[in-house]
Scaffold this motif. Structure first.
Motif, short mmCIF file in Angstrom:
data_model
loop_
_atom_site.label_atom_id
_atom_site.label_comp_id
_atom_site.label_asym_id
_atom_site.label_seq_id
_atom_site.Cartn_x
_atom_site.Cartn_y
_atom_site.Cartn_z
N MET A 192 0.79 -1.23 0.00
CA MET A 192 0.00 0.00 0.00
C MET A 192 0.82 1.28 0.00
O MET A 192 0.32 2.34 -0.39
CB MET A 192 -0.93 0.01 1.23
CG MET A 192 -1.86 -1.17 1.28
SD MET A 192 -2.93 -1.23 -0.18
CE MET A 192 -3.88 -2.71 0.15
N VAL A 193 2.08 1.21 0.42
CA VAL A 193 2.87 2.44 0.58
C VAL A 193 4.08 2.47 -0.33
O VAL A 193 4.25 3.39 -1.14
CB VAL A 193 3.31 2.61 2.06
CG1 VAL A 193 4.13 3.89 2.21
CG2 VAL A 193 2.10 2.63 2.99
N ILE A 194 4.94 1.48 -0.23
CA ILE A 194 6.24 1.55 -0.90
C ILE A 194 6.15 1.30 -2.41
O ILE A 194 6.54 2.15 -3.22
CB ILE A 194 7.23 0.56 -0.25
CG1 ILE A 194 7.50 0.98 1.20
CG2 ILE A 194 8.54 0.51 -1.05
CD1 ILE A 194 8.44 0.05 1.94
N LEU A 195 5.64 0.13 -2.80
CA LEU A 195 5.64 -0.22 -4.22
C LEU A 195 4.83 0.75 -5.08
O LEU A 195 5.27 1.07 -6.21
CB LEU A 195 5.14 -1.65 -4.41
CG LEU A 195 6.12 -2.76 -3.98
CD1 LEU A 195 5.51 -4.14 -4.20
CD2 LEU A 195 7.43 -2.64 -4.74
N PRO A 196 3.69 1.25 -4.63
CA PRO A 196 2.97 2.22 -5.48
C PRO A 196 3.74 3.51 -5.73
O PRO A 196 3.44 4.23 -6.69
CB PRO A 196 1.69 2.50 -4.67
CG PRO A 196 1.50 1.29 -3.84
CD PRO A 196 2.88 0.86 -3.47
N ARG A 197 4.75 3.78 -4.90
CA ARG A 197 5.51 5.03 -5.03
C ARG A 197 6.88 4.84 -5.68
O ARG A 197 7.59 5.80 -5.92
CB ARG A 197 5.70 5.67 -3.65
CG ARG A 197 4.40 6.22 -3.05
CD ARG A 197 4.58 6.62 -1.59
NE ARG A 197 3.43 7.36 -1.09
CZ ARG A 197 2.28 6.80 -0.73
NH1 ARG A 197 2.13 5.49 -0.85
NH2 ARG A 197 1.28 7.54 -0.27
N VAL A 198 7.25 3.60 -5.97
CA VAL A 198 8.54 3.30 -6.57
C VAL A 198 8.44 3.40 -8.09
O VAL A 198 7.46 2.97 -8.69
CB VAL A 198 9.03 1.90 -6.15
CG1 VAL A 198 10.30 1.51 -6.91
CG2 VAL A 198 9.28 1.85 -4.66
N ASP A 199 9.46 3.96 -8.71
CA ASP A 199 9.51 4.05 -10.17
C ASP A 199 9.89 2.69 -10.74
O ASP A 199 11.04 2.25 -10.63
CB ASP A 199 10.51 5.11 -10.61
CG ASP A 199 10.59 5.24 -12.13
OD1 ASP A 199 9.71 4.68 -12.82
OD2 ASP A 199 11.55 5.87 -12.63
N THR A 200 8.95 1.99 -11.32
CA THR A 200 9.22 0.67 -11.90
C THR A 200 8.97 0.66 -13.41
O THR A 200 8.63 -0.35 -13.99
CB THR A 200 8.32 -0.39 -11.23
OG1 THR A 200 6.95 0.01 -11.36
CG2 THR A 200 8.67 -0.56 -9.77
N SER A 201 9.17 1.82 -14.03
CA SER A 201 8.96 1.91 -15.48
C SER A 201 9.91 1.00 -16.25
O SER A 201 9.63 0.61 -17.38
CB SER A 201 9.13 3.35 -15.94
OG SER A 201 10.42 3.85 -15.59
#
Length: 489
Positions: free
Chosen positions: A279-288
């Motif tokens: 809910m917090v970390i992965l949605p905010r990480v740049d994984t393009s």
């Protein structure tokens, strides 16, 4: 002829696996039967279709099987699972024996401990409590089953169970898919199961029925020792969970128990880190970068759920090792036993997935697809029916659900998109659906649990049906009705 071939292959698989033959041998043979009777190229389907699907499942989910089994073995060898069961026994006491057994199983499995690790610790605890409370031993399997393979496997939001992870790549969801509906389903399963068990215990008390067999202690202890090396049990259990019972007595068990806080802490870490990652970390990480061909051209949604569970379990393992470094007498041996315990289950379930892929590749399967998708009630009812049927036939929630989603997952997702349905709702219905009729008499977890408890199908299976199947079916209906009316929440 093609449809008959599918039925012949499936019948061969079910009959021979029930007789104790290895799934690793039976699934490719069943796939060959399907291909031959359908006039399809036999060897091509074996090496390309079967192995391609089985290999894909291993590549996608082996980290969860591996890390989950290692975590379960570390929890067992450190004495943490035993301490948790002792604490529950002490706090709830014999007057709440059934509740103590159910909650102990729920706590350790929701925290990420493998099903069979929980069985081998909780059965002796339940035996002592039920004997002291003079509750019939025949109710033990249902009480343990209610706590270990119902709501904590399929309904509780964020559960790290493999079954909860399987729909995530198909629907782009997280372990916390439809949390409100999951909590409601959990309450329904728990409440109905407890109502049935307490009612059955009260009826037995009025009838003057006590615990039962005087030799039950010896039977349970003997069963625990024998089941670890029982080849038939291993084969049946291999498709039910991510832990091979053969490894339960390997490793090096601690002679000193940790504190209750230290025993529970790794479970809390699993839940907390899983939530924070999802809910917090992965949605905010740049994984393009995942869109590049090097990484398969995928999106974050197809891997984020699996990544969250992996990080959660690894974090819990780190905390567990640091906090129990003096109690883990031979860390290398314990980790090796956990790793070995994951190999047979992952290959067994992957083989079922490979068989399902061959079936789905048959030309006649389009008729099956049309029939399933045309079931009245919309995609939720159709999805629930398909996962239920396949889980029942294979005796495996994870295997049945993967076969269903491999064949029909994209169709369900397309239907959901067309009617603006949240894929999280599909996720929760699929998991709960797979966790209902999988508990039929031939299920490996059911057979193992009955044997460990020194009971039989004739003595205990009705209570398992009511506590672990009927309650789950009611919860599934409630989720479908609420999801249809209000959507995912």
């Amino acid at each position: 002829m093609g449809l008959l071939g599918i039925l012949l292959g499936l019948g061969f698989l079910i009959w021979m696996s029930f007789r104790g033959w290895s799934v690793l041998v039976l699934t490719p043979l069943a796939a060959l039967i399907v291909a031959i009777t359908s006039g399809e190229p036999m060897l091509a389907h074996w090496t390309q279709t079967f192995m391609g699907a089985a290999g894909g499942f291993v590549a996608q989910f082996f980290p969860l099987f591996l890390i989950g089994a290692v975590f379960g073995k570390l929890m067992d060898d450190s004495g943490s699972v035993t301490e948790i069961t002792r604490f529950m026994t002490e706090k709830l006491g014999i007057q709440r024996a059934i509740l103590a057994v159910v909650l102990a199983g729920a706590l350790v499995t929701y925290g990420g401990v493998s099903l069979f690790v929980a069985f081998f610790v909780i059965v002796p605890m339940a035996q002592g409590l039920f004997r002291a409370a003079n509750i019939p031993y025949r109710l033990m399997p249902a009480a343990i089953g209610l706590g270990t393979f119902t709501f904590t496997m399929s309904a509780m939001p964020g559960t790290p169970a493999v079954q909860n992870a399987i729909p995530m790549p198909f629907f782009g969801t997280t372990p916390f898919a439809a949390p409100g509906l999951g909590i409601i389903a959990s309450i329904v399963m728990f409440s109905f199961g407890m109502w049935w068990l307490l009612r059955a215990a009260a009826a037995a008390r009025r009838a003057g029925e006590g615990y039962g067999r005087e030799d039950q202690i010896e039977q349970v202890n003997t069963a625990v020792a024998e089941l670890a090396d029982n080849a038939l049990t291993r084969e049946r259990a291999s498709t039910s969970d991510s832990f091979d019972p053969h490894e339960i007595h390997t490793g090096c068990h601690s002679t000193q128990a940790p504190s209750t806080f230290m025993a529970v802490l790794p479970l809390l870490v699993v839940i907390a880190v899983n939530f924070i990652m999802s809910m917090v970390i992965l949605p905010r990480v740049d994984t393009s970068f995942l869109a590049n061909a090097q990484w398969g051209g995928i999106s974050l949604s197809s891997v984020s759920g699996v990544w969250s569970v992996i990080v959660a379990l690894l974090s819990a393992i780190t905390v567990l090792i640091i906090g129990n470094r003096k109690r883990l007498l031979n860390l290398r041996e314990t980790v090796a036993a956990g790793a070995n315990a994951s190999s047979l289950p992952i290959l067994s379930v992957a083989s079922l997935v490979g068989f399902g892929a061959v079936v789905a590749a048959m030309p006649v399967f389009s008729l099956v697809t049309e029939w399933v998708l045309s079931i009245q009630g919309g995609p939720l009812v159709s999805l629930a029916v398909s996962t239920n049927i396949l889980a029942a036939l294979t005796g495996s929630a994870s295997g049945g659900m993967t076969i269903a989603l491999d064949a029909l997952g994209a169709s369900y997702l397309q239907l959901a998109t067309e009617i603006s349905m949240d894929p999280a709702l599909l996720h929760r219905v699929a998991v709960i659906g797979a966790g209902t009729l999988d508990s039929l008499p031939h299920n490996g977890a059911v057979v193992t649990l009955l044997t460990l408890c020194g009971s039989t199908h004739s003595e205990s299976y009705l209570d398992i049906v009511m506590s672990c199947i009927i309650g789950a079916v009611i919860a599934l209906v409630v989720v479908i009705v609420l999801g249809t009316m209000f959507g995912s929440f």
